[in-house]
Design a protein around this motif. Structure first.
Motif, PDB file in Angstrom:
ATOM      1  N   CYS A   8       0.806  -1.224   0.000  1.00 17.42           N
ATOM      2  CA  CYS A   8       0.000   0.000   0.000  1.00 17.42           C
ATOM      3  C   CYS A   8       0.836   1.270   0.000  1.00 17.42           C
ATOM      4  O   CYS A   8       0.301   2.351  -0.178  1.00 17.42           O
ATOM      5  CB  CYS A   8      -0.969   0.001   1.173  1.00 17.42           C
ATOM      6  SG  CYS A   8      -0.247   0.501   2.751  1.00 17.42           S
ATOM      7  N   CYS A  18      -1.377  -3.787   6.186  1.00 13.62           N
ATOM      8  CA  CYS A  18      -2.588  -4.344   5.577  1.00 13.62           C
ATOM      9  C   CYS A  18      -2.799  -5.818   5.882  1.00 13.62           C
ATOM     10  O   CYS A  18      -3.939  -6.285   5.894  1.00 13.62           O
ATOM     11  CB  CYS A  18      -2.561  -4.117   4.081  1.00 13.62           C
ATOM     12  SG  CYS A  18      -2.670  -2.366   3.633  1.00 13.62           S
ATOM     13  N   GLU A  32      -9.335   5.743   4.340  1.00 13.67           N
ATOM     14  CA  GLU A  32      -8.068   5.675   3.602  1.00 13.67           C
ATOM     15  C   GLU A  32      -7.337   4.365   3.869  1.00 13.67           C
ATOM     16  O   GLU A  32      -6.824   3.733   2.931  1.00 13.67           O
ATOM     17  CB  GLU A  32      -7.152   6.840   3.949  1.00 13.67           C
ATOM     18  CG  GLU A  32      -5.833   6.751   3.188  1.00 13.67           C
ATOM     19  CD  GLU A  32      -4.828   7.838   3.515  1.00 13.67           C
ATOM     20  OE1 GLU A  32      -3.630   7.582   3.292  1.00 13.67           O
ATOM     21  OE2 GLU A  32      -5.224   8.926   3.969  1.00 13.67           O
ATOM     22  N   ARG A  36      -6.330   1.552   1.161  1.00 10.18           N
ATOM     23  CA  ARG A  36      -4.966   1.026   1.033  1.00 10.18           C
ATOM     24  C   ARG A  36      -4.968  -0.502   1.166  1.00 10.18           C
ATOM     25  O   ARG A  36      -4.282  -1.196   0.417  1.00 10.18           O
ATOM     26  CB  ARG A  36      -4.052   1.647   2.078  1.00 10.18           C
ATOM     27  CG  ARG A  36      -3.684   3.093   1.801  1.00 10.18           C
ATOM     28  CD  ARG A  36      -2.771   3.653   2.896  1.00 10.18           C
ATOM     29  NE  ARG A  36      -2.343   4.992   2.604  1.00 10.18           N
ATOM     30  CZ  ARG A  36      -1.307   5.309   1.828  1.00 10.18           C
ATOM     31  NH1 ARG A  36      -0.592   4.366   1.251  1.00 10.18           N
ATOM     32  NH2 ARG A  36      -0.977   6.569   1.617  1.00 10.18           N
ATOM     33  N   TYR A  39      -6.254  -2.042  -2.007  1.00 11.88           N
ATOM     34  CA  TYR A  39      -5.208  -2.048  -3.035  1.00 11.88           C
ATOM     35  C   TYR A  39      -4.245  -3.212  -2.780  1.00 11.88           C
ATOM     36  O   TYR A  39      -3.913  -3.969  -3.710  1.00 11.88           O
ATOM     37  CB  TYR A  39      -4.442  -0.715  -3.048  1.00 11.88           C
ATOM     38  CG  TYR A  39      -3.215  -0.779  -3.922  1.00 11.88           C
ATOM     39  CD1 TYR A  39      -3.305  -0.622  -5.306  1.00 11.88           C
ATOM     40  CD2 TYR A  39      -1.964  -1.034  -3.371  1.00 11.88           C
ATOM     41  CE1 TYR A  39      -2.188  -0.717  -6.110  1.00 11.88           C
ATOM     42  CE2 TYR A  39      -0.841  -1.139  -4.168  1.00 11.88           C
ATOM     43  CZ  TYR A  39      -0.953  -0.973  -5.532  1.00 11.88           C
ATOM     44  OH  TYR A  39       0.162  -1.076  -6.328  1.00 11.88           O
ATOM     45  N   SER A  40      -3.809  -3.372  -1.538  1.00  7.91           N
ATOM     46  CA  SER A  40      -2.905  -4.477  -1.204  1.00  7.91           C
ATOM     47  C   SER A  40      -3.552  -5.826  -1.502  1.00  7.91           C
ATOM     48  O   SER A  40      -2.876  -6.761  -1.924  1.00  7.91           O
ATOM     49  CB  SER A  40      -2.479  -4.412   0.271  1.00  7.91           C
ATOM     50  OG  SER A  40      -1.638  -3.302   0.481  1.00  7.91           O
ATOM     51  N   LEU A  74       0.901   2.841  -5.464  1.00  6.75           N
ATOM     52  CA  LEU A  74      -0.321   3.538  -5.057  1.00  6.75           C
ATOM     53  C   LEU A  74       0.030   4.946  -4.624  1.00  6.75           C
ATOM     54  O   LEU A  74       0.980   5.154  -3.863  1.00  6.75           O
ATOM     55  CB  LEU A  74      -0.977   2.795  -3.891  1.00  6.75           C
ATOM     56  CG  LEU A  74      -2.222   3.441  -3.300  1.00  6.75           C
ATOM     57  CD1 LEU A  74      -3.369   3.429  -4.308  1.00  6.75           C
ATOM     58  CD2 LEU A  74      -2.634   2.723  -2.022  1.00  6.75           C
ATOM     59  N   ILE A  76      -2.031   8.344  -3.046  1.00  6.67           N
ATOM     60  CA  ILE A  76      -3.256   8.969  -2.547  1.00  6.67           C
ATOM     61  C   ILE A  76      -3.263  10.413  -3.035  1.00  6.67           C
ATOM     62  O   ILE A  76      -2.328  11.163  -2.768  1.00  6.67           O
ATOM     63  CB  ILE A  76      -3.324   8.928  -1.001  1.00  6.67           C
ATOM     64  CG1 ILE A  76      -3.228   7.500  -0.478  1.00  6.67           C
ATOM     65  CG2 ILE A  76      -4.593   9.616  -0.502  1.00  6.67           C
ATOM     66  CD1 ILE A  76      -4.318   6.579  -0.944  1.00  6.67           C
ATOM     67  N   PHE A  93      -7.391   8.246  -5.603  1.00  2.82           N
ATOM     68  CA  PHE A  93      -6.064   7.643  -5.692  1.00  2.82           C
ATOM     69  C   PHE A  93      -5.696   7.335  -7.131  1.00  2.82           C
ATOM     70  O   PHE A  93      -6.549   7.322  -8.018  1.00  2.82           O
ATOM     71  CB  PHE A  93      -5.998   6.359  -4.859  1.00  2.82           C
ATOM     72  CG  PHE A  93      -6.894   5.265  -5.367  1.00  2.82           C
ATOM     73  CD1 PHE A  93      -6.432   4.326  -6.269  1.00  2.82           C
ATOM     74  CD2 PHE A  93      -8.212   5.180  -4.942  1.00  2.82           C
ATOM     75  CE1 PHE A  93      -7.267   3.316  -6.745  1.00  2.82           C
ATOM     76  CE2 PHE A  93      -9.046   4.178  -5.407  1.00  2.82           C
ATOM     77  CZ  PHE A  93      -8.576   3.242  -6.314  1.00  2.82           C
TER      78      PHE A  93
END
Length: 125
Positions: A8, A18, A32, A36, A39-40, A74, A76, A93
């Motif tokens: 992340c 994560c 947020e 994250r 995404y991970s 990634l 933000i 993002f």
């Protein structure tokens, strides 16, 4: 994988970042951090976590991830609300992958106290 930083982008090892959300040892305390962790989960191919953290109102029945997709980073871009004091939040993002990038403004809500992904818009750069 404890010695590697989390996909992340935060400096913690995956298991302390994560990974704790993916295993269910903890719940993401902000929109947020949920974004994250999602995404991970894409990086790790964890479709079960993605479905578990998707709002029941908008969640698909199943999620088929592309095993050939290589996520590379990634960033933000913006956040609004999404803290312990809010019921909703947004996170914008840019997720890079081999050959391109995806930009999304994601909406999150709390369901039974836990942050979940609702949906997203794809702004043009």
């Amino acid at each position: 994988m404890t010695s590697r930083t989390c996909p992340c982008g935060l400096p913690q090892p995956y298991d302390a970042c994560c990974g704790r959300f993916h295993t269910g040892r903890a719940a993401a305390p902000t929109a947020e951090l949920l974004m994250r962790s999602r995404y991970s989960a894409f990086v790790k191919g964890d479709a079960a976590y993605l479905l578990r953290t998707w709002h029941p109102r908008t969640r698909p029945e199943r999620l088929d991830l592309d095993p050939g997709m290589k996520w590379t980073g990634l960033e933000i871009l913006d956040t609004a609300d999404g803290s312990a004091f809010h019921a909703t939040g947004t996170v914008e993002f840019r997720a890079s992958y081999r050959g391109g990038a995806l930009r999304e403004r994601s909406r999150f809500e709390r369901v039974a106290g836990a942050w979940v992904y609702v949906d997203g818009e794809f702004p043009q750069d």
